[in-house]
Structure formats: C-alpha cells, structure tokens
Design an enzyme around this catalytic site. Structure first.
Site, PDB file in Angstrom:
ATOM      1  N   CYS A 114      18.476   6.230  27.235  1.00 12.16           N
ATOM      2  CA  CYS A 114      19.047   5.514  26.191  1.00 12.16           C
ATOM      3  C   CYS A 114      20.427   4.799  26.507  1.00 12.16           C
ATOM      4  CB  CYS A 114      19.353   6.545  25.060  1.00 12.16           C
ATOM      5  SG  CYS A 114      17.999   7.405  24.652  1.00 12.16           S
ATOM      6  N   HIS A 249      24.088   2.650  20.157  1.00 13.19           N
ATOM      7  CA  HIS A 249      22.408   3.005  20.217  1.00 13.19           C
ATOM      8  C   HIS A 249      21.985   3.699  18.842  1.00 13.19           C
ATOM      9  CE1 HIS A 249      19.021   4.878  21.776  1.00 13.19           C
ATOM     10  NE2 HIS A 249      19.618   6.181  21.806  1.00 13.19           N
ATOM     11  N   ASN A 279      14.412   5.397  17.385  1.00 14.10           N
ATOM     12  CA  ASN A 279      15.126   5.262  18.681  1.00 14.10           C
ATOM     13  C   ASN A 279      14.020   4.674  19.799  1.00 14.10           C
ATOM     14  OD1 ASN A 279      16.322   5.583  20.961  1.00 14.10           O
ATOM     15  ND2 ASN A 279      16.719   8.029  20.561  1.00 14.10           N
TER      16      ASN A 279
HETATM   17  N1  ACO Z   1       9.715  17.955   9.974  1.00 13.36           N
HETATM   18  C1  ACO Z   1       9.942  19.184   9.471  1.00 13.36           C
HETATM   19  N2  ACO Z   1      10.598  20.154   9.913  1.00 13.36           N
HETATM   20  C2  ACO Z   1      10.921  20.088  11.272  1.00 13.36           C
HETATM   21  C3  ACO Z   1      10.757  18.947  11.945  1.00 13.36           C
HETATM   22  C4  ACO Z   1       9.970  17.856  11.411  1.00 13.36           C
HETATM   23  N3  ACO Z   1       9.686  16.798  11.823  1.00 13.36           N
HETATM   24  N4  ACO Z   1      11.152  19.030  13.241  1.00 13.36           N
HETATM   25  C5  ACO Z   1      11.682  20.216  13.291  1.00 13.36           C
HETATM   26  N5  ACO Z   1      11.768  20.785  11.969  1.00 13.36           N
HETATM   27  C6  ACO Z   1      12.320  21.928  11.742  1.00 13.36           C
HETATM   28  C7  ACO Z   1      12.456  23.174  12.806  1.00 13.36           C
HETATM   29  O1  ACO Z   1      11.388  23.764  13.102  1.00 13.36           O
HETATM   30  C8  ACO Z   1      13.595  24.040  12.061  1.00 13.36           C
HETATM   31  O2  ACO Z   1      12.648  25.039  11.348  1.00 13.36           O
HETATM   32  P1  ACO Z   1      13.414  26.697  11.511  1.00 13.36           P
HETATM   33  O3  ACO Z   1      14.761  26.494  11.064  1.00 13.36           O
HETATM   34  O4  ACO Z   1      12.215  27.130  10.686  1.00 13.36           O
HETATM   35  O5  ACO Z   1      13.257  26.745  13.069  1.00 13.36           O
HETATM   36  C9  ACO Z   1      14.280  23.182  11.113  1.00 13.36           C
HETATM   37  O6  ACO Z   1      13.471  22.138  11.086  1.00 13.36           O
HETATM   38  C10 ACO Z   1      15.740  22.767  11.699  1.00 13.36           C
HETATM   39  O7  ACO Z   1      15.411  22.109  12.993  1.00 13.36           O
HETATM   40  P2  ACO Z   1      16.544  21.703  13.931  1.00 13.36           P
HETATM   41  O8  ACO Z   1      15.994  21.375  15.388  1.00 13.36           O
HETATM   42  O9  ACO Z   1      17.760  22.593  13.879  1.00 13.36           O
HETATM   43  O10 ACO Z   1      17.066  20.444  13.038  1.00 13.36           O
HETATM   44  P3  ACO Z   1      18.142  19.525  13.179  1.00 13.36           P
HETATM   45  O11 ACO Z   1      19.054  19.362  11.918  1.00 13.36           O
HETATM   46  O12 ACO Z   1      19.140  19.805  14.339  1.00 13.36           O
HETATM   47  O13 ACO Z   1      17.571  18.131  13.352  1.00 13.36           O
HETATM   48  C11 ACO Z   1      17.085  16.502  14.941  1.00 13.36           C
HETATM   49  C12 ACO Z   1      16.717  17.836  14.465  1.00 13.36           C
HETATM   50  C13 ACO Z   1      16.863  15.463  14.002  1.00 13.36           C
HETATM   51  C14 ACO Z   1      16.043  16.108  16.194  1.00 13.36           C
HETATM   52  C15 ACO Z   1      18.656  16.388  15.556  1.00 13.36           C
HETATM   53  O14 ACO Z   1      18.762  17.519  16.252  1.00 13.36           O
HETATM   54  C16 ACO Z   1      18.805  15.163  16.414  1.00 13.36           C
HETATM   55  O15 ACO Z   1      18.815  14.162  15.975  1.00 13.36           O
HETATM   56  N6  ACO Z   1      19.374  15.373  17.643  1.00 13.36           N
HETATM   57  C17 ACO Z   1      19.730  14.429  18.497  1.00 13.36           C
HETATM   58  C18 ACO Z   1      18.377  14.022  19.259  1.00 13.36           C
HETATM   59  C19 ACO Z   1      18.409  12.711  19.698  1.00 13.36           C
HETATM   60  O16 ACO Z   1      19.326  11.995  19.216  1.00 13.36           O
HETATM   61  N7  ACO Z   1      17.415  12.591  20.625  1.00 13.36           N
HETATM   62  C20 ACO Z   1      17.376  11.167  21.124  1.00 13.36           C
HETATM   63  C21 ACO Z   1      17.693  11.055  22.365  1.00 13.36           C
HETATM   64  S1  ACO Z   1      19.404  11.188  22.928  1.00 13.36           S
HETATM   65  C22 ACO Z   1      20.032   9.982  22.190  1.00 13.36           C
HETATM   66  O17 ACO Z   1      19.402   8.892  22.185  1.00 13.36           O
HETATM   67  C23 ACO Z   1      21.366  10.217  21.800  1.00 13.36           C
END
Ligand code: ACO
Length: 322
Positions: A114, A249, A279
């Site tokens: 990224c 980004h 993304n």
């Molecule tokens: N729909 C519904 N529920 C979901 C989904 C979905 N698509 N995906 C995960 N969940 C659930 C999980 O299973 C979890 O359930 P549980 O509590 O029963 O175990 C719950 O939602 C919470 O999951 P988390 O992963 O803790 O949710 P979080 O608030 O952290 O959000 C996310 C997840 C959006 C991926 C966040 O962590 C994020 O954006 N992280 C950055 C990742 C990123 O940007 N990656 C891109 C590449 S790196 C970069 O570009 C910077």
C-alpha cells in the site's frame, strides 16, 4: 544545478464492474452497515477475468501522458508500483512500456504494497534530482481482487482494483519551491506477518490469499502515518495548517479520521475516495490525486501532502507544491 520534479499530468483507470456491499452481504455473513461503519467502504471496482494489472496501468498512463502533452517515446523511465504484477517476472512496467511504445525508457516495478506509490514516486524523483531522467511515468496499479479469499469476511470487503498514474518532468531547481519538495520512507520488517499472502516460492505454486492482523495494523497506523507526516512538515519548516490538501492512502476512513484528529486537520482538506474505490493498495493515492485534480480541488501552487502505510510494514510521505 540540481533538478526538481514537477507533476505535469495525472490519469486513472477503474474497472467497469462495481461490487457493492449489498452484493457481498448476499453471499457472506456481513452487512452493508457493518462494512461502512468499520471501514467507510460502500463499493469497490473489480477487474474482469481477462483484465490484467498492466491493462489498468496502461489506460491510466495514456490519460496522464495525454494531459501532460507527451507521447510514450518521450519517456525516460517507467516505474510501476504493484503487489499484483501480471507475472512474477518480467516487471509489469515492461509490459506497460511496450503498450505505450516507450522505446527509450527503462522500466521496472517497485513492491511496497500500500506504500508502493510513495516508494515509486521517491525513486523516480531521485533519478530526476540527479539529472539522469527528464520525463518519468509513475504508476500505482493493482488487481487486489485476485489475492482475496472471497469467503473470508474479515478481509475481502476491504480491497478493490484500479490504477492511477502521474507524469513527472525535470525542471531546474530555481529555489522557488515548486514540485516534489521532499520524500520520506520507512519500514519495519518485524511486522512482516501482520499482512501477507501465503504464496511462497518455497511452497506450492498457488497465487495465495491475503492474511491480515487487522487490529494490529489499525492500532499502529495513525502512529506510523503521523511519523511520516511530521517528518515532511519538519523537513520543510511547515505546520499541518499550511497544507492545502492531504491525499492519504485509502485503507480505512477511521484511520484517515485519526490522522485528522492528531494534526487538527479539517476533514474537508482530506481527499477521501475510500467509499467508492475501497483499498486499491498502491493505486489509491494516484487515483485520489487524479480525482482531486480533475474536479478542481487541487490547483497550481497548492501544497499537497501524500502519505501511506502498508504491508511490511512500510510507510512514507511526500510533500508536493503542485
Ligand atoms: N462483517 C461482519 N462482521 C465481521 C466482518 C464483516 N465483514 N469482519 C469481521 N467481523 C467480525 C469479527 O469476526 C469480530 O467478531 P467477534 O467479536 O465475534 O470475533 C468482530 O466483527 C470484530 O472484528 P474486528 O476484526 O475486531 O473488527 P475491527 O473493529 O478491528 O474492524 C477492520 C476490522 C475493519 C479490518 C479493522 O481492523 C481495520 O480496518 N484494520 C486495518 C486493516 C487495513 O487497513 N488493512 C489494509 C491493508 S494495510 C493498509 O492499507 C494500512
């Protein structure tokens, strides 16, 4: 006298097919509301089966070249930032070179996921500063959809496909602070496994899919991006309030809001495309730049700060007087 790089053209390309959150929710245990609330994403563009990263890159490049008033044979250098190349080798940039008839250029890929566009821009800018290159094409192009496990609700909603391009041209540095003023790059390989694909040359020859420790990335993103923004501001003796446009980004709208809060940046100064593009990894910054230039937000003389963080971890920033 050293040279400075000015951006003289931008271009973009998005695949025609749009996949909405509702479409994902019809086949996965998720909802439009959950995805929008956690990430800011409403839809993503997805490449057709026969559409390759080089096809998207070439279309974005053609638009950027046309706007720059250049033809392919006037290019000295092509750098493609991608983590989804057409093949492991040769470089996707060489396919783009052939498509553009850029017979005088040298061409290669840069891989920093990224952060790829910031890395590629830095490399091209350094060639220009050293007087080795006059006209450079820098592209961020991705078909991230090919790396997704469409059954994994935790990752597949985050990514999309697309390409953005900029044309850089060398100008003598007359000291009037135009063009790319600074670039800063960072990486920390201790976090290699926070975001990776499980393809490996030592293992079975599959393309692999994305594995992500989303929470770890999320927690460190504002700090890392903050470091890159601070470096750019300090290096140029500027304050955040001096910047006209921040072009981050596009990973997650909550990360973008976190950066706004940390530097007291009004959200209107952020160019945000994540709702429509999701993304697109290395393509997200040049796609956002092209949008803000085309709709008249970014104008000549504006100060534009770009920043990114991605797998590796890698991160960085560049400050540009447009
Ligand atoms: N729909 C519904 N529920 C979901 C989904 C979905 N698509 N995906 C995960 N969940 C659930 C999980 O299973 C979890 O359930 P549980 O509590 O029963 O175990 C719950 O939602 C919470 O999951 P988390 O992963 O803790 O949710 P979080 O608030 O952290 O959000 C996310 C997840 C959006 C991926 C966040 O962590 C994020 O954006 N992280 C950055 C990742 C990123 O940007 N990656 C891109 C590449 S790196 C970069 O570009 C910077």
């Amino acid at each position: 006298m050293l040279n400075i790089s000015t951006i003289i053209g931008t271009g973009s390309c998005l695949p025609k097919r749009i996949v909405t959150n509702h479409e994902l929710a019809a086949r996965l245990d998720t909802t439009d509301e959950w995805i929008r609330e956690r990430s800011g994403i409403s839809q993503r563009h997805i490449a057709a089966d026969d559409e390759k990263t080089s096809d998207l890159a070439t279309q974005a490049a053609r638009q950027a070249l046309e706007r720059a008033g250049l033809t392919g044979d006037q290019l000295d250098c092509i750098v493609v930032a991608t983590t989804t190349p057409d093949n492991s080798f040769p470089a996707t940039a060489t396919r783009v070179q052939a498509n553009l008839g850029a017979t005088k250029a040298f061409a290669f890929d840069v891989q920093a996921v990224c952060s790829g566009f910031v890395y590629a821009l830095t490399v091209a800018d350094n060639f220009i500063r050293l007087g080795q290159v006059k006209n450079a094409l820098v592209i961020g192009a991705e078909t991230m959809s090919r790396l997704l496990d469409w059954q994994d609700r935790g990752t597949c909603f985050l990514f999309g496909d697309g390409a953005g391009a900029v044309v850089l041209q060398a100008q003598p540095d007359s000291g009037d602070k135009q063009g790319i003023l600074s670039t800063h790059l960072f990486s920390d390989g201790r976090h290699y496994d926070w975001l990776y694909t499980d393809h490996s040359f030592g293992g079975p020859q599959t393309r692999g899919t994305i594995h992500m420790q989303g929470r770890e990335i999320f927690k460190s993103a504002v700090d890392k991006i903050g470091q890159a923004v601070e470096k750019a501001l300090d290096h140029n003796n500027l304050k955040a309030s001096d910047i006209d446009w921040f072009v981050p980004h596009q990973a997650n709208v909550r990360i973008i809001k976190g950066v706004c809060e940390r530097f007291s940046i009004p959200q209107e100064k952020m160019v945000v495309t994540i709702a429509e593009h999701a993304n697109t990894s290395a393509a997200s910054i040049p796609l956002a730049l092209e949008k803000a230039v085309s709709d008249g937000r970014i104008q000549k003389g504006h100060l534009v700060l770009i920043e990114a963080m991605g797998g590796g971890l890698t991160w960085g920033s560049a400050l540009i007087r447009w």
